[in-house]
Design a protein around this motif. Structure first.
Motif, PDB file in Angstrom:
ATOM      1  N   LEU A  22      -3.300 -36.857  29.580  1.00  0.00           N
ATOM      2  CA  LEU A  22      -2.791 -35.099  30.699  1.00  0.00           C
ATOM      3  C   LEU A  22      -2.075 -34.290  29.789  1.00  0.00           C
ATOM      4  O   LEU A  22      -1.077 -34.613  29.249  1.00  0.00           O
ATOM      5  CB  LEU A  22      -2.016 -35.650  32.110  1.00  0.00           C
ATOM      6  CG  LEU A  22      -2.917 -37.654  32.353  1.00  0.00           C
ATOM      7  CD1 LEU A  22      -0.869 -37.374  33.410  1.00  0.00           C
ATOM      8  CD2 LEU A  22      -3.908 -37.036  33.506  1.00  0.00           C
ATOM      9  N   ALA A  23      -2.717 -33.325  29.594  1.00  0.00           N
ATOM     10  CA  ALA A  23      -2.427 -32.509  28.582  1.00  0.00           C
ATOM     11  C   ALA A  23      -1.281 -31.769  28.821  1.00  0.00           C
ATOM     12  O   ALA A  23      -0.130 -31.127  27.833  1.00  0.00           O
ATOM     13  CB  ALA A  23      -3.980 -31.439  27.878  1.00  0.00           C
ATOM     14  N   GLY A  24      -0.725 -31.441  30.112  1.00  0.00           N
ATOM     15  CA  GLY A  24       0.092 -30.996  31.168  1.00  0.00           C
ATOM     16  C   GLY A  24      -0.092 -28.802  30.313  1.00  0.00           C
ATOM     17  O   GLY A  24      -0.759 -28.142  29.788  1.00  0.00           O
ATOM     18  N   ILE A  43      -1.075 -41.017  28.659  1.00  0.00           N
ATOM     19  CA  ILE A  43      -0.687 -40.115  27.708  1.00  0.00           C
ATOM     20  C   ILE A  43       0.088 -38.890  28.559  1.00  0.00           C
ATOM     21  O   ILE A  43      -0.709 -38.032  28.667  1.00  0.00           O
ATOM     22  CB  ILE A  43      -0.807 -39.682  25.999  1.00  0.00           C
ATOM     23  CG1 ILE A  43      -0.667 -41.224  24.970  1.00  0.00           C
ATOM     24  CG2 ILE A  43      -0.108 -38.808  25.653  1.00  0.00           C
ATOM     25  CD1 ILE A  43      -2.047 -40.595  23.896  1.00  0.00           C
ATOM     26  N   MET A  44       1.213 -38.237  28.614  1.00  0.00           N
ATOM     27  CA  MET A  44       1.423 -37.096  29.117  1.00  0.00           C
ATOM     28  C   MET A  44       1.729 -35.955  28.280  1.00  0.00           C
ATOM     29  O   MET A  44       2.677 -35.874  27.478  1.00  0.00           O
ATOM     30  CB  MET A  44       2.466 -37.246  30.472  1.00  0.00           C
ATOM     31  CG  MET A  44       2.221 -36.009  31.081  1.00  0.00           C
ATOM     32  SD  MET A  44       2.905 -36.645  33.087  1.00  0.00           S
ATOM     33  CE  MET A  44       2.604 -34.960  33.761  1.00  0.00           C
ATOM     34  N   GLY A  45       1.518 -34.921  28.315  1.00  0.00           N
ATOM     35  CA  GLY A  45       2.291 -34.174  27.873  1.00  0.00           C
ATOM     36  C   GLY A  45       3.232 -32.812  28.366  1.00  0.00           C
ATOM     37  O   GLY A  45       3.722 -33.263  29.579  1.00  0.00           O
ATOM     38  N   PRO A  46       3.758 -32.274  28.271  1.00  0.00           N
ATOM     39  CA  PRO A  46       4.780 -31.633  29.150  1.00  0.00           C
ATOM     40  C   PRO A  46       4.329 -30.793  29.877  1.00  0.00           C
ATOM     41  O   PRO A  46       3.761 -29.867  30.032  1.00  0.00           O
ATOM     42  CB  PRO A  46       6.204 -30.510  27.868  1.00  0.00           C
ATOM     43  CG  PRO A  46       4.975 -30.203  26.738  1.00  0.00           C
ATOM     44  CD  PRO A  46       3.888 -31.540  26.070  1.00  0.00           C
ATOM     45  N   THR A  47       5.071 -30.938  30.943  1.00  0.00           N
ATOM     46  CA  THR A  47       4.833 -30.331  32.063  1.00  0.00           C
ATOM     47  C   THR A  47       5.989 -29.408  32.440  1.00  0.00           C
ATOM     48  O   THR A  47       7.289 -29.496  32.186  1.00  0.00           O
ATOM     49  CB  THR A  47       4.882 -30.960  33.755  1.00  0.00           C
ATOM     50  OG1 THR A  47       5.464 -31.632  33.468  1.00  0.00           O
ATOM     51  CG2 THR A  47       3.496 -32.491  33.253  1.00  0.00           C
ATOM     52  N   PHE A  48       6.220 -28.466  33.523  1.00  0.00           N
ATOM     53  CA  PHE A  48       7.492 -27.266  33.665  1.00  0.00           C
ATOM     54  C   PHE A  48       8.243 -28.556  34.528  1.00  0.00           C
ATOM     55  O   PHE A  48       8.083 -28.827  35.517  1.00  0.00           O
ATOM     56  CB  PHE A  48       7.035 -26.254  34.233  1.00  0.00           C
ATOM     57  CG  PHE A  48       5.998 -25.222  33.412  1.00  0.00           C
ATOM     58  CD1 PHE A  48       6.718 -24.710  32.748  1.00  0.00           C
ATOM     59  CD2 PHE A  48       4.444 -25.254  33.419  1.00  0.00           C
ATOM     60  CE1 PHE A  48       6.220 -23.963  31.557  1.00  0.00           C
ATOM     61  CE2 PHE A  48       4.022 -24.183  32.593  1.00  0.00           C
ATOM     62  CZ  PHE A  48       4.635 -23.680  31.926  1.00  0.00           C
ATOM     63  N   VAL A 102      -3.244 -31.832  35.047  1.00  0.00           N
ATOM     64  CA  VAL A 102      -2.223 -32.177  35.691  1.00  0.00           C
ATOM     65  C   VAL A 102      -1.572 -30.486  35.317  1.00  0.00           C
ATOM     66  O   VAL A 102      -1.691 -30.202  34.357  1.00  0.00           O
ATOM     67  CB  VAL A 102      -1.627 -33.315  35.112  1.00  0.00           C
ATOM     68  CG1 VAL A 102      -0.383 -32.884  34.066  1.00  0.00           C
ATOM     69  CG2 VAL A 102       0.453 -33.260  36.116  1.00  0.00           C
ATOM     70  N   GLY A 103      -0.789 -29.694  36.733  1.00  0.00           N
ATOM     71  CA  GLY A 103      -0.351 -29.491  36.572  1.00  0.00           C
ATOM     72  C   GLY A 103      -1.072 -27.535  36.525  1.00  0.00           C
ATOM     73  O   GLY A 103      -2.056 -27.906  37.529  1.00  0.00           O
ATOM     74  N   ILE A 140       2.486 -26.332  25.230  1.00  0.00           N
ATOM     75  CA  ILE A 140       2.089 -26.450  24.215  1.00  0.00           C
ATOM     76  C   ILE A 140       2.110 -27.719  24.413  1.00  0.00           C
ATOM     77  O   ILE A 140       1.379 -28.369  23.645  1.00  0.00           O
ATOM     78  CB  ILE A 140       3.721 -27.142  23.291  1.00  0.00           C
ATOM     79  CG1 ILE A 140       4.660 -27.832  23.826  1.00  0.00           C
ATOM     80  CG2 ILE A 140       3.630 -25.530  22.990  1.00  0.00           C
ATOM     81  CD1 ILE A 140       5.451 -27.787  23.388  1.00  0.00           C
ATOM     82  N   GLY A 141       1.450 -28.512  25.460  1.00  0.00           N
ATOM     83  CA  GLY A 141       1.351 -29.682  25.630  1.00  0.00           C
ATOM     84  C   GLY A 141      -0.531 -29.801  25.367  1.00  0.00           C
ATOM     85  O   GLY A 141      -0.533 -30.958  24.828  1.00  0.00           O
ATOM     86  N   PRO A 142      -1.374 -29.034  25.585  1.00  0.00           N
ATOM     87  CA  PRO A 142      -3.061 -29.553  25.012  1.00  0.00           C
ATOM     88  C   PRO A 142      -2.691 -28.971  23.301  1.00  0.00           C
ATOM     89  O   PRO A 142      -3.761 -30.401  22.988  1.00  0.00           O
ATOM     90  CB  PRO A 142      -3.869 -28.361  25.611  1.00  0.00           C
ATOM     91  CG  PRO A 142      -2.876 -27.752  26.848  1.00  0.00           C
ATOM     92  CD  PRO A 142      -0.992 -27.895  26.535  1.00  0.00           C
TER      93      PRO A 142
END
Length: 365
Positions: free
Chosen positions: A12-14, A74-79, A47-48, A17-19
């Motif tokens: 989940l890239a988020g 794996i999950m990238g940052p989300t707001f 996601v997001g 900067i998640g991707p």
């Protein structure tokens, strides 16, 4: 769920900067897996904001179904706070996933790195945090939001602590302490101020003491810990605490270690786990190639360790060891991103880590 040497990993890239950091993490993890003979299959899901644009909500059914089939993700940052509150996740997809998949334990190891100019150069602590209840209004009710305003100038916040959640978290923490080699477990609380809820939490640990004679329990008030930890940090290697305290104390430790740029994190349950770095979306540098992927890469190493603990596939532990060694070696060799005072881009840092993986012999498992 896979029981062989091939695992399905959701990605989940988020947002922000998640991707970028997610792509870097997948590249590193894939190389480590190849080096260790570990079969990984990556499945990407939305996601997001991108999920809301395509499907109308932050966590669509397509994503949830993909995660249910995966061994871990794996999950990238989300707001946090910027998403619409009318979404079924209440604007917090990360918290929704933790609650839905019962990811009840958050593991946050914090170590000092010389490159971060740490206030405590030899700091080394792991904070285990109960992950589903407490003073987190987005996840402590089955429906609705756990904060209320009866009038414009009165606000109430509901803290939820249950015996079921305390019991499963206490067992996880005791097992973690018993297997980690750090036999003293500090249970941080504030029973003097909240005797009923904190009493439930502490009681869950005390009941388990006879099952874990090799683990020494130390009950410690949160204010006492916060005061003593910076001066006597070597005494505190492993801490277990409730949700809000764990969030604050792990960030305190990260600050003393030099910041959250290298702070890894894992959200773990009995059947699923989610690697997720501590830092945020850093929207101001998104798309510029300046993001530091180290924290998410190290979080992916924690994910591999969880897979090993759950399945006993030694190649997963070997991949974790290789990743941790390669990240440290790349940084020591000078591959440092701008947030840590260096000049390396996201791509350059990722390449440096992969080069370390390629040049290193497989570590013993």
């Amino acid at each position: 769920m896979s029981r062989s040497k091939e695992f399905e990993i959701g990605v989940l890239a988020g947002d922000g900067i998640g991707p970028e950091v997610s792509e870097a993490t997948v590249e590193v993890l894939a190389e480590a897996a190849k080096r260790c003979g570990l079969g990984l299959r990556f499945v990407h899901a939305l996601v997001g904001w991108k999920a809301r644009e395509k499907f109308g909500n932050l966590l669509p059914d397509e994503t949830m179904n993909a995660l249910r089939k995966a061994d871990a993700w794996i999950m990238g940052p989300t707001f946090a706070g910027e998403y619409p509150k009318d979404d079924h996740t209440k604007g917090h997809p990360s918290g929704y996933l933790r609650r839905t998949f019962k990811l009840f334990a958050n593991i946050r190891p914090v170590q000092a790195w010389p490159q971060l100019d740490p206030l405590i150069p030899d700091l080394d602590i792991t904070v285990l945090r109960e992950n589903t209840e407490g003073f987190y209004p987005d996840r402590n009710l089955a429906w609705g939001y756990g904060e209320f305003k009866p009038t414009d100038d009165v606000a109430l916040s509901l803290r939820v602590i249950t015996g079921v959640a305390c019991n499963r978290f206490a067992r996880f923490a005791m097992e973690y302490a018993s297997s980690s080699g750090v036999k003293r477990l500090h249970v941080v609380h504030k029973r003097t101020a909240m005797p009923q809820t904190e009493g439930l939490f502490i009681g869950a640990f005390e009941v388990l003491k006879p099952e874990f004679p090799d683990v020494e329990l130390n009950l410690l008030r949160v204010d006492t810990f916060s005061s003593a930890f910076p001066r006597h940090h070597k005494e505190y290697r492993l801490v277990a605490t409730t949700n809000l305290f764990g969030d604050i104390l792990s960030d305190q430790a990260s600050g003393l270690a030099g910041g959250v740029g290298l702070a890894a994190s894992l959200n773990a349950g009995a059947d699923h786990a989610m690697a997720q770095a501590v830092h945020g979306t850093a929207a101001d540098i998104a798309g510029k190639g300046l993001a530091n992927p180290a924290a998410l890469i190290l979080s992916a190493a924690l994910l591999m360790r969880w897979l090993h603990q759950r399945t006993k596939v030694d190649a997963a532990r070997a991949a974790a060891q290789m990743i941790e060694h390669a990240v440290g070696s790349a940084i020591r060799q000078g591959a440092v991103t701008t947030d840590l005072g260096g000049k390396a881009t996201t791509a350059a840092f990722t390449k440096a880590v992969i080069n370390e993986l390629k040049s290193a012999d497989a570590l013993p498992v």
